[in-house]
Design a protein around this motif. Structure first.
Motif, PDB file in Angstrom:
ATOM      1  N   PHE A  34       0.822  -1.209   0.000  1.00 14.27           N
ATOM      2  CA  PHE A  34       0.000   0.000   0.000  1.00 14.27           C
ATOM      3  C   PHE A  34       0.860   1.266   0.000  1.00 14.27           C
ATOM      4  O   PHE A  34       0.438   2.299  -0.521  1.00 14.27           O
ATOM      5  N   LEU A  35       2.048   1.195   0.570  1.00 14.88           N
ATOM      6  CA  LEU A  35       2.895   2.387   0.677  1.00 14.88           C
ATOM      7  C   LEU A  35       3.207   3.018  -0.676  1.00 14.88           C
ATOM      8  O   LEU A  35       2.980   4.227  -0.859  1.00 14.88           O
ATOM      9  N   PRO A  36       3.729   2.272  -1.675  1.00 13.48           N
ATOM     10  CA  PRO A  36       3.975   2.921  -2.975  1.00 13.48           C
ATOM     11  C   PRO A  36       2.701   3.370  -3.668  1.00 13.48           C
ATOM     12  O   PRO A  36       2.718   4.337  -4.433  1.00 13.48           O
ATOM     13  N   ARG A  37       1.573   2.697  -3.419  1.00 13.73           N
ATOM     14  CA  ARG A  37       0.312   3.151  -4.007  1.00 13.73           C
ATOM     15  C   ARG A  37      -0.084   4.498  -3.411  1.00 13.73           C
ATOM     16  O   ARG A  37      -0.571   5.384  -4.109  1.00 13.73           O
ATOM     17  N   TYR A  38       0.098   4.635  -2.106  1.00 14.22           N
ATOM     18  CA  TYR A  38      -0.228   5.884  -1.412  1.00 14.22           C
ATOM     19  C   TYR A  38       0.646   7.021  -1.928  1.00 14.22           C
ATOM     20  O   TYR A  38       0.148   8.094  -2.282  1.00 14.22           O
ATOM     21  N   THR A  39       1.965   6.790  -1.971  1.00 17.10           N
ATOM     22  CA  THR A  39       2.860   7.860  -2.380  1.00 17.10           C
ATOM     23  C   THR A  39       2.701   8.192  -3.863  1.00 17.10           C
ATOM     24  O   THR A  39       2.824   9.350  -4.266  1.00 17.10           O
ATOM     25  N   GLN A  40       2.389   7.177  -4.686  1.00 20.15           N
ATOM     26  CA  GLN A  40       2.151   7.459  -6.103  1.00 20.15           C
ATOM     27  C   GLN A  40       0.927   8.350  -6.265  1.00 20.15           C
ATOM     28  O   GLN A  40       0.942   9.300  -7.051  1.00 20.15           O
ATOM     29  N   GLN A  78      -4.931   4.651 -11.785  1.00 24.69           N
ATOM     30  CA  GLN A  78      -5.157   4.112 -10.453  1.00 24.69           C
ATOM     31  C   GLN A  78      -4.751   5.118  -9.382  1.00 24.69           C
ATOM     32  O   GLN A  78      -5.439   5.284  -8.375  1.00 24.69           O
ATOM     33  N   ALA A  79      -3.626   5.770  -9.602  1.00 25.96           N
ATOM     34  CA  ALA A  79      -3.196   6.816  -8.673  1.00 25.96           C
ATOM     35  C   ALA A  79      -4.213   7.959  -8.641  1.00 25.96           C
ATOM     36  O   ALA A  79      -4.501   8.520  -7.579  1.00 25.96           O
ATOM     37  N   LEU A  80      -4.764   8.289  -9.793  1.00 25.49           N
ATOM     38  CA  LEU A  80      -5.759   9.361  -9.853  1.00 25.49           C
ATOM     39  C   LEU A  80      -6.999   9.000  -9.043  1.00 25.49           C
ATOM     40  O   LEU A  80      -7.538   9.841  -8.302  1.00 25.49           O
ATOM     41  N   LEU A  81      -7.465   7.757  -9.147  1.00 28.95           N
ATOM     42  CA  LEU A  81      -8.639   7.338  -8.381  1.00 28.95           C
ATOM     43  C   LEU A  81      -8.365   7.339  -6.877  1.00 28.95           C
ATOM     44  O   LEU A  81      -9.264   7.603  -6.071  1.00 28.95           O
ATOM     45  N   MET A  82      -7.132   7.026  -6.493  1.00 27.75           N
ATOM     46  CA  MET A  82      -6.799   6.952  -5.076  1.00 27.75           C
ATOM     47  C   MET A  82      -6.412   8.296  -4.483  1.00 27.75           C
ATOM     48  O   MET A  82      -6.280   8.417  -3.254  1.00 27.75           O
ATOM     49  N   ALA A  83      -6.237   9.307  -5.318  1.00 29.27           N
ATOM     50  CA  ALA A  83      -5.729  10.590  -4.837  1.00 29.27           C
ATOM     51  C   ALA A  83      -6.569  11.198  -3.711  1.00 29.27           C
ATOM     52  O   ALA A  83      -6.007  11.711  -2.740  1.00 29.27           O
ATOM     53  N   PRO A  84      -7.925  11.166  -3.770  1.00 29.11           N
ATOM     54  CA  PRO A  84      -8.693  11.737  -2.646  1.00 29.11           C
ATOM     55  C   PRO A  84      -8.406  11.043  -1.321  1.00 29.11           C
ATOM     56  O   PRO A  84      -8.266  11.705  -0.288  1.00 29.11           O
ATOM     57  N   LEU A  85      -8.309   9.698  -1.332  1.00 26.12           N
ATOM     58  CA  LEU A  85      -8.008   8.968  -0.100  1.00 26.12           C
ATOM     59  C   LEU A  85      -6.637   9.341   0.434  1.00 26.12           C
ATOM     60  O   LEU A  85      -6.446   9.464   1.655  1.00 26.12           O
ATOM     61  N   CYS A  86      -5.701   9.561  -0.465  1.00 26.15           N
ATOM     62  CA  CYS A  86      -4.329   9.783  -0.051  1.00 26.15           C
ATOM     63  C   CYS A  86      -4.045  11.222   0.346  1.00 26.15           C
ATOM     64  O   CYS A  86      -2.887  11.598   0.578  1.00 26.15           O
ATOM     65  N   ARG A  87      -5.066  12.028   0.453  1.00 27.49           N
ATOM     66  CA  ARG A  87      -4.920  13.343   1.087  1.00 27.49           C
ATOM     67  C   ARG A  87      -4.881  13.211   2.605  1.00 27.49           C
ATOM     68  O   ARG A  87      -4.494  14.154   3.308  1.00 27.49           O
ATOM     69  N   LEU A  88      -5.295  12.056   3.107  1.00 27.11           N
ATOM     70  CA  LEU A  88      -5.285  11.799   4.543  1.00 27.11           C
ATOM     71  C   LEU A  88      -3.885  11.391   5.002  1.00 27.11           C
ATOM     72  O   LEU A  88      -3.062  10.958   4.189  1.00 27.11           O
ATOM     73  N   PRO A  89      -3.596  11.505   6.304  1.00 26.90           N
ATOM     74  CA  PRO A  89      -2.332  10.958   6.818  1.00 26.90           C
ATOM     75  C   PRO A  89      -2.222   9.476   6.497  1.00 26.90           C
ATOM     76  O   PRO A  89      -3.234   8.775   6.362  1.00 26.90           O
ATOM     77  N   TYR A  90      -0.983   8.990   6.417  1.00 29.72           N
ATOM     78  CA  TYR A  90      -0.757   7.658   5.880  1.00 29.72           C
ATOM     79  C   TYR A  90      -1.539   6.576   6.607  1.00 29.72           C
ATOM     80  O   TYR A  90      -2.239   5.772   5.970  1.00 29.72           O
ATOM     81  N   LEU A  91      -1.416   6.487   7.914  1.00 29.70           N
ATOM     82  CA  LEU A  91      -2.066   5.388   8.625  1.00 29.70           C
ATOM     83  C   LEU A  91      -3.585   5.484   8.558  1.00 29.70           C
ATOM     84  O   LEU A  91      -4.272   4.458   8.541  1.00 29.70           O
TER      85      LEU A  91
END
Length: 211
Positions: A34-40, A78-91
């Motif tokens: 999940f880490l590289p998906r989050y940072t991507q 895929q990164a574009l779809l996840m971008a809203p979620l990844c505005r949150l802190p990592y954990l």
């Protein structure tokens, strides 16, 4: 009653298997795929989405360290779809992702496995444990494929094809599906898949840049 007890025991066996996986201690820290998906996803629009060094710097910002050889290798949509979620802190984002996977499995049990008498199989399917431990998206893709099959059964082929385009998230798992569609002459589904895939390609190009 006996089936319920068997399901509980087999679930516990699956949990026991998961505990013995080498990656289990890292699961609670969120140090997995999940880490590289989050940072991507955090790097959408920067033009450096596939830069290894930039990816490491983003991992450093996310968890205070980076994992060698954890590169950004997913398609940009895929990164574009996840971008809203990844505005949150990592954990926060990580545990929401795990929760979504568990919710998706619950839906799979209710709408697909239970009506077909496959609950015991689903509860002990070891890739389920692996998907959770490694923070992957196989459960979500399975739910997506179930949606495709349901739409295809109701002869909504074009919509099924559009949804099937999301399965390009892991093309190596679905590489033979187009051949099956051609063999069964499901041309509308194939057209829907092509349209959906092109749309995702265009969206991903906008997210990652022409390079």
């Amino acid at each position: 009653m006996h089936a319920a007890m068997a399901t509980i025991l087999l679930c516990l066996a699956t949990v026991g298997y998961s505990y013995r996986m080498p990656d289990f201690p890292l699961f609670f820290k969120g140090i997995n795929d999940f880490l590289p998906r989050y940072t991507q996803a955090r790097m959408v629009g920067t033009g450096q989405m596939y830069s290894i060094e930039a990816g490491y710097r983003e991992q450093d910002r996310a968890i205070g360290a980076h994992v060698l050889d954890e590169y950004h290798d997913r398609l940009p949509w895929q990164a574009l779809l996840m971008a809203p979620l990844c505005r949150l802190p990592y954990l926060w984002a990580y545990w929401i992702w795990i929760g979504l996977s568990l919710a998706a499995f619950g839906v799979l049990v209710g709408v697909w496995l239970l009506p077909r008498g496959l609950v015991l199989w689903g509860a002990t399917f070891l890739p389920l444990a692996g998907c959770l431990m490694l923070g992957q998206d196989a459960i979500l893709l399975t739910l997506c494929l179930v949606g495709v099959l349901w739409l295809a059964e109701t002869r909504r082929d074009f919509a099924a094809g559009l949804l099937l385009a999301l399965c390009t998230a892991k093309p190596h798992l679905f590489v033979l599906v187009p051949l099956a569609l051609m063999a069964h002459r499901r041309w509308r589904m194939l057209c829907g898949a092509v349209v959906g895939t092109v749309g995702l390609l265009l969206a991903g190009t906008a997210a990652a840049g022409w390079d």
